[in-house]
Write an enzyme that holds these catalytic residues in place. Structure first.
Site: not given
Ligand code: UDP
Length: 342
Positions: A28-29, A49, A54, A94, A166, A170
């Site tokens: 991903g980023f 991943d 991604g 992540l 969300y 988290k």
């Protein structure tokens, strides 16, 4: 490898075997920039991943590196998580779904996926006692008082509202991480990322800066939601991943939460003007009412400002890239993409 209790990884010296680091969501980023940084520091990096958000292109420069490996699979699968964790000295976790657009369109899938990833990863890490740095989000602060401090209560919001799921997923990940720490002594760090920007970020799922850059380069209207006086603090992804890598080896960091990001507030309208100026674009700035883009009751936080005291005291961190420089780089990449049709 001996495991210190107050940090996740002992620093390694030249000549010693480099640590084996697992990066979930490494395509991903943020994950791909973290992979770049860890390889640059000499680590061996294994990425897991599922490529749901991604892209292989983000990791293409490392394809032939003997210190890099990639498994395309979902970390929500306990067998995948166990296998990957067992071969690692530590994990940067992540993997997860981000993006306000996704959250507005598919809240259930976003919540479930993020919870499933974190639960499976932490269970595997606890089983093998492999330390974890979990990237959480500034969303957990909700509409709390600014600047946001790590010891403040989390405020995911009302369950009848649209945005808090969300944040709640988290926050639950954080509770689970500290639950494992308390129950079995698993070394964990929670890093709450604030708005992170830079090349490879996609605007497809809402992120404001890549959207504005694309709009400015394409000569399309720059879409400022609401009246544009809401603020965000934008940090360069390279500064953010440097902080994550530093936290992993910082004495005294284990067992704690850290805000990671910039503390320079910019209004969304200022951001639009900055992008337009740096891109030399004549795109008009178009105000779009929130009601046209978000479901009823979807809250856009008016301010999001971190306290960075803890991060600075622990790793002596300060950002090195200005927002202007990051925008200039993103404009250049977008122009090159527009020319090649990428
Ligand atoms: N935003 C905007 N125009 C866009 C996309 C986003 O004005 O085309 C605003 C959005 O309402 C928010 C800010 O930019 O106030 C940052 O949005 P983003 O989705 O990047 O991150 P977050 O809301 O999670 O901070």
């Amino acid at each position: 490898m001996t495991r210190p209790t107050d940090r996740l990884l002992a620093p390694w010296s030249a000549g010693a075997a480099p640590p084996r680091v697992l990066v979930t969501g490494g395509a991903g980023f943020v994950g791909s920039h973290l992979t770049d940084e860890l390889l640059r520091r000499g680590c061996r990096v294994e990425v897991v991943d599922d490529l749901s958000t991604g892209s292989l292109a983000n990791l293409a420069p490392h394809a032939n590196s003997p210190r890099f490996g990639l498994t395309v699979a979902s970390i929500t699968d306990p067998a995948v998580a166990r296998r990957a964790v067992a071969a690692a000295d530590m994990v940067f976790h992540l993997a997860g779904v981000v993006g306000v657009r996704r959250l507005a369109d598919a809240p259930l899938a976003v919540m479930q996926h993020n919870l499933d990833c974190t639960r499976a990863l932490l269970d595997a890490a606890a089983e093998h006692t492999v330390p974890v740095l979990f990237t959480s989000s500034s969303e957990v602060y909700g509409d709390g008082p600014v600047p946001f401090r790590e010891h403040a209560s989390v405020r995911p919001g009302a369950t009848e509202g649209h945005r808090g799921g969300y944040a709640c997923a988290k926050a639950m990940g954080e509770w689970l991480a500290f639950g494992h720490a308390r129950q079995s002594g698993l070394p964990v760090i929670v890093a709450r990322l604030f708005n992170t920007v830079g090349p490879r970020q996609s605007g497809e799922h809402g992120m404001v800066l890549p959207r504005f850059v694309h709009q400015a380069v394409a000569g399309e209207p720059i879409t400022v939601y609401g009246n544009g006086d809401q603020t965000r603090c934008f940090a360069s992804v390279r500064d953010v991943v440097r902080a994550l890598a530093d936290l992993a080896v910082a004495p005294g960091a284990a067992g704690r939460v850290f805000n990671v990001g910039s503390a320079v507030e910019t209004t969304v309208l200022e951001l639009a003007e900055l992008v337009r100026r740096i891109a030399g674009s004549s795109s008009p700035i178009a105000r779009v009412p929130f009601a046209e883009v978000f479901p009823l009751g979807f809250v856009d936080p008016p301010r999001r400002l971190p306290s960075l005291e803890r991060l600075e005291a622990t790793i002596g961190w300060s950002p090195s890239a200005s927002l202007e420089n990051v925008i200039a780089e993103m404009v250049e990449v977008a122009r090159a993409g527009a020319l090649t049709g990428a």
